[in-house]
Design a protein around this motif. Sequence first.
Motif, PDB file in Angstrom:
ATOM      1  N   HIS A   1       0.805  -1.215   0.000  1.00 60.26           N
ATOM      2  CA  HIS A   1       0.000   0.000   0.000  1.00 60.26           C
ATOM      3  C   HIS A   1       0.841   1.271   0.000  1.00 60.26           C
ATOM      4  CE1 HIS A   1       0.674  -1.263   4.192  1.00 60.26           C
ATOM      5  NE2 HIS A   1       0.758   0.029   4.449  1.00 60.26           N
ATOM      6  N   GLU A   2       2.111   1.156  -0.365  1.00 65.30           N
ATOM      7  CA  GLU A   2       2.981   2.316  -0.582  1.00 65.30           C
ATOM      8  C   GLU A   2       3.475   2.233  -2.019  1.00 65.30           C
ATOM      9  OE1 GLU A   2       5.191   3.443   3.614  1.00 65.30           O
ATOM     10  OE2 GLU A   2       6.258   2.239   2.162  1.00 65.30           O
ATOM     11  N   VAL A   3       2.876   2.986  -2.912  1.00 61.54           N
ATOM     12  CA  VAL A   3       3.096   2.759  -4.343  1.00 61.54           C
ATOM     13  C   VAL A   3       3.508   4.044  -5.049  1.00 61.54           C
ATOM     14  CG1 VAL A   3       1.905   2.208  -6.504  1.00 61.54           C
ATOM     15  CG2 VAL A   3       1.563   0.777  -4.500  1.00 61.54           C
ATOM     16  N   SER A   4       4.445   3.898  -5.976  1.00 57.99           N
ATOM     17  CA  SER A   4       4.783   4.964  -6.917  1.00 57.99           C
ATOM     18  C   SER A   4       4.863   4.367  -8.310  1.00 57.99           C
ATOM     19  CB  SER A   4       6.117   5.610  -6.554  1.00 57.99           C
ATOM     20  OG  SER A   4       7.161   4.648  -6.613  1.00 57.99           O
ATOM     21  N   GLY A   5       4.684   5.199  -9.318  1.00 62.12           N
ATOM     22  CA  GLY A   5       4.768   4.689 -10.681  1.00 62.12           C
ATOM     23  C   GLY A   5       4.300   5.704 -11.698  1.00 62.12           C
ATOM     24  N   LEU A   6       3.895   5.207 -12.861  1.00 64.37           N
ATOM     25  CA  LEU A   6       3.460   6.041 -13.969  1.00 64.37           C
ATOM     26  C   LEU A   6       1.994   5.781 -14.281  1.00 64.37           C
ATOM     27  CD1 LEU A   6       6.457   5.572 -16.462  1.00 64.37           C
ATOM     28  CD2 LEU A   6       6.155   7.387 -14.765  1.00 64.37           C
ATOM     29  N   VAL A   7       1.256   6.842 -14.557  1.00 65.78           N
ATOM     30  CA  VAL A   7      -0.134   6.692 -14.986  1.00 65.78           C
ATOM     31  C   VAL A   7      -0.165   6.022 -16.349  1.00 65.78           C
ATOM     32  CG1 VAL A   7      -2.214   7.947 -15.700  1.00 65.78           C
ATOM     33  CG2 VAL A   7      -0.947   8.675 -13.660  1.00 65.78           C
ATOM     34  N   ARG A   8      -0.988   4.968 -16.459  1.00 65.44           N
ATOM     35  CA  ARG A   8      -1.103   4.234 -17.723  1.00 65.44           C
ATOM     36  C   ARG A   8      -2.548   4.099 -18.187  1.00 65.44           C
ATOM     37  NH1 ARG A   8       3.510   5.338 -19.826  1.00 65.44           N
ATOM     38  NH2 ARG A   8       5.290   4.090 -19.127  1.00 65.44           N
ATOM     39  N   GLY A   9      -3.447   4.820 -17.558  1.00 67.52           N
ATOM     40  CA  GLY A   9      -4.831   4.804 -17.999  1.00 67.52           C
ATOM     41  C   GLY A   9      -5.724   5.405 -16.940  1.00 67.52           C
ATOM     42  N   THR A  10      -6.872   5.900 -17.356  1.00 63.41           N
ATOM     43  CA  THR A  10      -7.831   6.481 -16.421  1.00 63.41           C
ATOM     44  C   THR A  10      -9.229   5.986 -16.748  1.00 63.41           C
ATOM     45  OG1 THR A  10      -8.078   8.447 -17.821  1.00 63.41           O
ATOM     46  CG2 THR A  10      -6.482   8.569 -16.016  1.00 63.41           C
ATOM     47  N   GLY A  11     -10.068   5.890 -15.724  1.00 69.20           N
ATOM     48  CA  GLY A  11     -11.446   5.498 -15.899  1.00 69.20           C
ATOM     49  C   GLY A  11     -12.333   6.697 -16.201  1.00 69.20           C
ATOM     50  N   ALA A  12     -13.588   6.407 -16.449  1.00 68.76           N
ATOM     51  CA  ALA A  12     -14.550   7.460 -16.771  1.00 68.76           C
ATOM     52  C   ALA A  12     -14.608   8.507 -15.669  1.00 68.76           C
ATOM     53  CB  ALA A  12     -15.933   6.841 -16.989  1.00 68.76           C
ATOM     54  N   GLY A  13     -14.658   9.766 -16.079  1.00 65.22           N
ATOM     55  CA  GLY A  13     -14.811  10.859 -15.130  1.00 65.22           C
ATOM     56  C   GLY A  13     -13.532  11.381 -14.523  1.00 65.22           C
ATOM     57  N   VAL A  14     -12.399  10.764 -14.843  1.00 68.92           N
ATOM     58  CA  VAL A  14     -11.126  11.212 -14.276  1.00 68.92           C
ATOM     59  C   VAL A  14     -10.509  12.255 -15.195  1.00 68.92           C
ATOM     60  CG1 VAL A  14      -8.786  10.538 -13.601  1.00 68.92           C
ATOM     61  CG2 VAL A  14     -10.718   9.028 -13.103  1.00 68.92           C
ATOM     62  N   THR A  15     -10.148  13.384 -14.638  1.00 70.92           N
ATOM     63  CA  THR A  15      -9.466  14.430 -15.390  1.00 70.92           C
ATOM     64  C   THR A  15      -8.201  14.831 -14.652  1.00 70.92           C
ATOM     65  OG1 THR A  15     -10.713  16.180 -14.247  1.00 70.92           O
ATOM     66  CG2 THR A  15     -11.639  15.329 -16.320  1.00 70.92           C
ATOM     67  N   GLY A  16      -7.308  15.496 -15.369  1.00 70.96           N
ATOM     68  CA  GLY A  16      -6.113  16.036 -14.731  1.00 70.96           C
ATOM     69  C   GLY A  16      -4.917  15.117 -14.732  1.00 70.96           C
ATOM     70  N   PHE A  17      -5.049  13.911 -15.286  1.00 71.68           N
ATOM     71  CA  PHE A  17      -3.919  12.995 -15.390  1.00 71.68           C
ATOM     72  C   PHE A  17      -3.701  12.621 -16.844  1.00 71.68           C
ATOM     73  CE2 PHE A  17      -5.315  12.185 -11.006  1.00 71.68           C
ATOM     74  CZ  PHE A  17      -4.109  12.345 -10.340  1.00 71.68           C
ATOM     75  N   ALA A  18      -2.426  12.496 -17.226  1.00 78.25           N
ATOM     76  CA  ALA A  18      -2.060  12.094 -18.578  1.00 78.25           C
ATOM     77  C   ALA A  18      -1.158  10.876 -18.513  1.00 78.25           C
ATOM     78  CB  ALA A  18      -1.360  13.241 -19.301  1.00 78.25           C
TER      79      ALA A  18
END
Length: 369
Positions: free
Chosen positions: A59-76
């Motif tokens: 439960h201590e995680v870091s990484g790269l965004v690789r996708g978003t679900g419906a309604g999520v904004t502000g992440f690429a």
Amino acid sequence: MKAVVLTGASGELRLAELARPEPGPGEVLVEVAACGVCHTDLHVIKGEVAFPTPAVLGHEVSGLVRGTGAGVTGFADGDRVAGSFIMPCGACRHCVRGHEDLCEPFFAYNRLRGTLYDGRTRLARPDGSPVWMYSMAGLAEYAVVPATAVFRVPDGLPLRDAAVLGCSVFTAYGAVHNVARLRLGETVAVVAVGGVGSNIVPLARASGAGTVIAVDRSPDKLAAAAELGATHLVDAAREDVRARIAEITGGRGVDVAFEVLGRPETFELALDLLGDGGRAVIVGIAPAGVTGRIDITRLVRRKLQVLGSYGARARTDMPALLHLVAQGVIRPGQVITRRYGLADAAAAYAALDRGEIVGRAVVEVADLD
């Protein structure tokens, strides 16, 4: 994807192939760079805290965004992020009044059932059978996290170090700023300077504590606490802790004692170290059913306070914490002393159980920097 699965009550951790998860509405898919090795996971592994299996911990995680679900904004795609272990729903009665560390769905669904807040896990074996999630289930190549618990990390901070922000640093921040509410010049004792306690030390100094006393049985952990800003060290294996702290404080005791181990003897010790009007902030998680004793008359007459502290408030505190990191006040890599690969996660928790980890260990899943 590869993941480390807790297979059952035996406590065995086994590297396995799982289906790559997909984010649902309001969720973010993270390719995991690193995952911290926390004592709370160890309680689950040892069966001291009930949790469904098979499960993926971490439960201590870091990484790269690789996708978003419906309604999520502000992440690429490719955003560098860390997650907070408390994943607030944002809508329950506690979240709406700013107490995300008490989020009802987090405890009812994730901590009790191993799911996210629609009652479903995002993890499964290739045959479709479910695998349960402890927080975001970070001991895997990919993790699904509610967008409320994902935050961009400062440029220049390696992802391999950023993982520990989500629990050990986050929990320390909540204890110091939200619960203890340290005031300038106060005297502090930190009872047990492991993964969380070692982060309380610099946060207490940054908050203006005049004296920060580190208490532990490990000379290595005490030496590390000194590097992090502890003004005094007390070796509980060799010294009478109560007498030594009375000496340091001129017989007054400390204003705040942080208990960060979760044992009856350290709970009672933290209370004994307090001066009049002092605050004991209890951070350590104990096995289910463990209790500690309180001298009721002293509690009342000396106006002592016993305060529980579990994590922090993700959407308020993680941005503040990340600001401290960007300013160099907190350096997450300074508390990391061991690094393991995903296939060696079981060895990491075994070392933690033997008390060998100074500060924090992390499991490095992928080199994403």
